[in-house]
Design an enzyme around this catalytic site. Structure first.
Site: not given
Ligand code: A2P
Length: 285
Positions: A74, A49, A44, A107
């Site tokens: 995401k 990020y 994931d 997200h």
């Protein structure tokens, strides 16, 4: 490894690897290698990020083929509009040098406190997600951080409901109303921060149960999540903990003890609420 089956037949391992805050390339290489060697097959990550490329490069450097792992990315929360969502997904695919994601999640919902037209924004973004799914760019589509408000509104316009909802879930944060809604709609829950960011591991009930079952408190948290029916995605940069976090299939928590864990008061939450404005609303990645 045990698997859950989504409504469309796609299978997800019950334990995957979370990667939030793992950005640095050489660290990611080590984490991905340890995780793969320990048996992780679901990874994931997210545009927000800033680790999409780090994940893919780490897989390539470890000689792990695309088909051998389930990649879950995401869409970031500043992307709105049908064409924009299609573009964002395709850009991420290009960056990762792959032609599909196994799982692609919105997200965050457009928040009610930020956008007067939040419902339309979410509906339109979801329409694009459905197109990505129908056109084969993504094997399963889902959402993240959607509470009952956003899910029930989405139900009014969606032709395919999300297959997955990833929210923060751990002892001390069992968001039962969302879990109930999703279970009724056959939306698979995925638990982000299943260890309460490490914060809940000192919680008294969990420590006592760890002693009782002869396992770490981390394993109690993860096993609880799995027995609740969640996919759990713990993150760790420590090879021993990475390996330990996936070996949670050799014991079972009794129903009485499950209830004790359910009743643990709020603790370890990151504190982000999709209904609130929060500081990285305009975070650019
Ligand atoms: P570390 O990377 O040093 O292992 P969450 O998945 O809920 O976000 O929690 C992640 C945090 O929990 C990280 O700080 C991670 O630190 C720590 N952690 C992960 N696995 C374990 C474990 N088995 N025991 C103790 N701490 C852990």
């Amino acid at each position: 490894m045990e698997y859950v089956r989504l409504r469309n037949g796609v299978e997800l391992p019950k334990v995957g690897l979370g990667t939030w805050q793992i950005v640095e390339r050489s660290l990611m290489n080590d984490v991905i290698k340890s995780a793969y060697d320990s048996g992780y097959r679901l990874i994931d990550f997210a545009k927000a990020y800033s680790n999409e490329i780090a994940v893919t490069k780490a897989l390539r450097e470890a000689g792990i083929g695309r088909e051998e792992v389930i990649l879950s990315d995401k869409l970031w929360r500043t992307v709105f509009g049908y064409e924009e969502v299609l573009d964002a997904c395709k850009q991420s695919l290009k960056k990762l040098k792959t032609d599909y994601f196994d799982l692609y999640l919105i997200h965050w919902p457009a928040s009610i406190s930020t956008y007067p037209d939040w419902a339309e924004k979410n509906a339109e973004n979801w329409r694009a997600m459905e197109t990505l799914y129908k056109e084969g760019y993504v094997k399963a589509i889902g959402v993240s951080n959607f509470n009952v408000r956003y899910l029930s509104k989405l139900r009014e316009t969606a032709s395919i409901m999300p297959f997955v909802n990833q929210i923060e879930l751990h002892p001390g944060l069992l968001q039962q109303d969302i879990v109930d809604f999703c279970q009724k709609e056959s939306i698979q829950m995925e638990a982000s921060s299943p260890l309460g960011s490490g914060e809940v591991l000192k919680q008294e009930t969990l420590v006592r149960l760890g002693d009782k079952y002869g396992v770490s408190t981390a394993k109690i948290c993860l096993r609880w999540g799995i027995q609740k029916g969640f996919v759990v995605i713990p993150k760790s940069t420590n090879p021993e903990r990475i390996a330990g976090n996936i070996s949670v299939f050799d014991f079972e928590i009794s129903s009485d003890d499950m209830r004790l864990i359910d009743e643990i008061p709020y603790c370890g939450g990151i504190g982000l609420n999709p209904d609130d404005k929060f500081e990285f609303e305009t975070y650019e990645v």
